[in-house]
Design a protein around this motif. Structure first.
Motif, mmCIF file in Angstrom:
data_model
loop_
_atom_site.group_PDB
_atom_site.id
_atom_site.type_symbol
_atom_site.label_atom_id
_atom_site.label_comp_id
_atom_site.label_asym_id
_atom_site.label_seq_id
_atom_site.Cartn_x
_atom_site.Cartn_y
_atom_site.Cartn_z
ATOM 1 N N ILE A 96 0.834 -1.205 0.000
ATOM 2 C CA ILE A 96 0.000 0.000 0.000
ATOM 3 C C ILE A 96 0.865 1.249 0.000
ATOM 4 O O ILE A 96 0.615 2.194 -0.756
ATOM 5 C CB ILE A 96 -0.972 -0.016 1.196
ATOM 6 C CG1 ILE A 96 -2.018 -1.113 1.014
ATOM 7 C CG2 ILE A 96 -1.635 1.344 1.393
ATOM 8 C CD1 ILE A 96 -2.837 -1.410 2.241
ATOM 9 N N TYR A 99 2.386 1.683 -3.386
ATOM 10 C CA TYR A 99 1.374 2.141 -4.348
ATOM 11 C C TYR A 99 1.096 3.629 -4.175
ATOM 12 O O TYR A 99 0.916 4.349 -5.155
ATOM 13 C CB TYR A 99 0.092 1.327 -4.156
ATOM 14 C CG TYR A 99 -0.997 1.675 -5.132
ATOM 15 C CD1 TYR A 99 -0.888 1.300 -6.473
ATOM 16 C CD2 TYR A 99 -2.128 2.375 -4.741
ATOM 17 C CE1 TYR A 99 -1.883 1.607 -7.373
ATOM 18 C CE2 TYR A 99 -3.125 2.700 -5.624
ATOM 19 C CZ TYR A 99 -2.999 2.314 -6.954
ATOM 20 O OH TYR A 99 -3.980 2.627 -7.851
ATOM 21 N N LYS A 100 1.072 4.089 -2.947
ATOM 22 C CA LYS A 100 0.813 5.517 -2.684
ATOM 23 C C LYS A 100 1.945 6.414 -3.171
ATOM 24 O O LYS A 100 1.700 7.504 -3.683
ATOM 25 C CB LYS A 100 0.592 5.761 -1.187
ATOM 26 C CG LYS A 100 -0.648 5.129 -0.641
ATOM 27 C CD LYS A 100 -1.864 5.872 -1.051
ATOM 28 C CE LYS A 100 -3.058 5.255 -0.359
ATOM 29 N NZ LYS A 100 -4.283 5.855 -0.775
#
Length: 102
Positions: A96, A99-100
């Motif tokens: 995550i 991805y950010k």
């Protein structure tokens, strides 16, 4: 005090395969960084398979260490559940985060 002791024992158990687990996670993160979200399913199953191999390896070659943890009040199920959940949660959080920032 009992919770602190349990956490220390679980972390001691996790340290026996921490390097392998972090190496696999780093490989997965680098693949995710390079190919993006389209590679998620592949690295997800790769991570699951590596956790299975880790479980098999530790059960095969370090099975006598369970006696140590059992004598201190920890079951094999608790050891594996805690370490695998922690490792997989760390993997998902890093995915995550990657991805950010990507």
């Amino acid at each position: 005090m009992q919770l602190r002791k349990t956490i220390r024992l679980i972390s001691s158990f996790y340290q026996s395969f921490l390097l392998f687990s972090l190496l696999i996670t780093a490989c997965c993160i680098s693949i995710f960084w390079k190919y993006g979200f389209s590679s998620f399913i592949t690295i997800f199953w790769f991570k699951i398979a590596s956790l299975g191999l880790t479980y098999y390896f530790v059960n095969s070659y370090r099975r006598k260490t369970y006696y140590y943890y059992f004598n201190l009040g920890l079951s094999k199920t608790l050891l594996w559940t805690a370490t695998l959940v922690f490792d997989f949660t760390l993997f998902l959080l890093l995915i995550i985060f990657t991805y950010k920032i990507r």
